[in-house]
Design an enzyme around this catalytic site. Structure first.
Site, mmCIF file in Angstrom:
data_model
loop_
_atom_site.group_PDB
_atom_site.id
_atom_site.type_symbol
_atom_site.label_atom_id
_atom_site.label_comp_id
_atom_site.label_asym_id
_atom_site.label_seq_id
_atom_site.Cartn_x
_atom_site.Cartn_y
_atom_site.Cartn_z
ATOM 1 N N ASN A 99 -6.275 7.120 4.143
ATOM 2 C CA ASN A 99 -8.171 7.758 3.996
ATOM 3 C C ASN A 99 -7.963 8.771 4.157
ATOM 4 O O ASN A 99 -9.613 9.139 4.005
ATOM 5 C CB ASN A 99 -9.012 6.478 4.613
ATOM 6 C CG ASN A 99 -8.699 6.684 6.206
ATOM 7 O OD1 ASN A 99 -7.836 7.649 6.859
ATOM 8 N ND2 ASN A 99 -9.661 6.570 7.028
ATOM 9 N N ASP A 102 -0.895 2.728 -5.218
ATOM 10 C CA ASP A 102 -0.771 1.046 -5.810
ATOM 11 C C ASP A 102 -2.339 1.130 -6.105
ATOM 12 O O ASP A 102 -3.226 1.222 -5.875
ATOM 13 C CB ASP A 102 -0.645 0.806 -4.635
ATOM 14 C CG ASP A 102 -2.125 1.075 -3.871
ATOM 15 O OD1 ASP A 102 -2.341 1.729 -3.251
ATOM 16 O OD2 ASP A 102 -2.579 -0.475 -3.072
ATOM 17 N N HIS A 138 1.257 -0.985 -0.219
ATOM 18 C CA HIS A 138 -0.200 0.020 -0.103
ATOM 19 C C HIS A 138 0.873 1.749 0.182
ATOM 20 O O HIS A 138 0.203 1.915 -0.106
ATOM 21 C CB HIS A 138 -0.822 -0.228 1.046
ATOM 22 C CG HIS A 138 -2.508 0.835 1.237
ATOM 23 N ND1 HIS A 138 -3.016 0.409 -0.154
ATOM 24 C CD2 HIS A 138 -3.292 1.020 1.503
ATOM 25 C CE1 HIS A 138 -4.276 1.302 0.140
ATOM 26 N NE2 HIS A 138 -4.427 1.289 1.618
ATOM 27 N N ASN A 178 -9.121 4.331 -0.589
ATOM 28 C CA ASN A 178 -9.303 5.295 0.122
ATOM 29 C C ASN A 178 -8.943 6.185 -0.370
ATOM 30 O O ASN A 178 -9.349 7.363 0.039
ATOM 31 C CB ASN A 178 -9.577 4.677 1.247
ATOM 32 C CG ASN A 178 -10.633 3.619 1.889
ATOM 33 O OD1 ASN A 178 -11.653 3.901 0.968
ATOM 34 N ND2 ASN A 178 -10.432 2.296 2.415
#
Length: 238
Positions: free
Chosen positions: A66, A91, A19, A112
């Site tokens: 997020n 990603d 991530h 997100n």
């Protein structure tokens, strides 16, 4: 000014996560070129420098994924930048590992970080998606995304980051397809043609041609009509 934002989660716990490939990509650009030391501003780590003769701000939001838009949006408002002045690197589950795609605008695809940036910065910015591959089942996604890259992944991560860092000035010049080709070639692939293929349409048929394609009426084989047709179109005896 061009603002290049890499997305990820802050802290050593997440440093090697898939991530965090956006953070890693920005770090690669930072190492290859002359940028100021990292400093903290806009709820982020930032560094200023130049690429291709244009001022560039690298930014790594420290808000957690997020809430990335809070940080990037604050920086954009401070410098009075438009969405067209922003490139976001992140990603992408739906791309195979080592593949990259760059486009302007589009949906968040369930990401997100992108959802947050869309909300705070608008949608018409360039998105550089770096593939991390899909684990194959929905229930495995969370651990895959928040899991670290394996050692074997370095075989494609290193050339990917090298190609991106070496050619980062193409981002400034808007040479998006050329950059994608550089990355593809660095990873042993072929140069990609991103020109959309025109859909082939069947040539329009004239009314006569269409009429000819319709089923022909059945000719009667017996009766007065059949006899008349035979006299009109039948072969003449020699």
């Amino acid at each position: 000014m061009l603002l290049i934002a890499g997305l990820g989660n802050p802290g050593a716990k997440y440093q090697g996560n898939r991530h965090n490939i956006g953070f890693m990509a920005v770090d690669a650009i930072y190492r290859r070129h002359s940028f100021s030391p990292w400093s903290k501003k806009f709820k982020a780590e930032i560094a200023e420098g130049e690429l291709g003769g244009q001022k560039v701000l690298l930014i790594k939001p420290q808000t957690f994924m997020n809430l990335s838009g809070e940080s990037v949006g604050e920086a954009m408002r401070f410098y009075k930048l438009q969405p067209s002045d922003l490139v976001v690197i992140y990603d992408e589950l739906d791309l195979p590992a080592g593949k990259a795609r760059l486009k302007t605008g589009g949906g968040h695809g369930g990401h997100n970080g992108i959802k947050s940036i869309d909300a705070h910065c608008g949608k018409e910015y360039r998105r550089l998606r770096l593939g991390i591959g899909h684990p194959g089942a929905k229930e495995l996604v969370h651990n895959h995304v928040l899991g670290d890259f394996a050692k074997v992944d370095q075989s494609w991560l290193e050339p990917l980051f090298d190609a991106l860092a070496d050619n980062a000035d193409m981002l400034v010049r808007g040479e998006d397809s050329q950059l994608m080709n550089k990355i593809a070639l660095a990873l042993g692939g072929k140069a990609e043609d991103d020109t959309p293929k025109q859909e082939k349409k069947a040539p329009a048929k004239s009314h006569i041609h269409q009429a000819r394609n319709h089923s022909q009426p059945k000719i009667p084989e017996s009766g007065p009509m059949a006899e008349m047709l035979k006299r009109m179109f039948g072969k003449k005896d020699n």
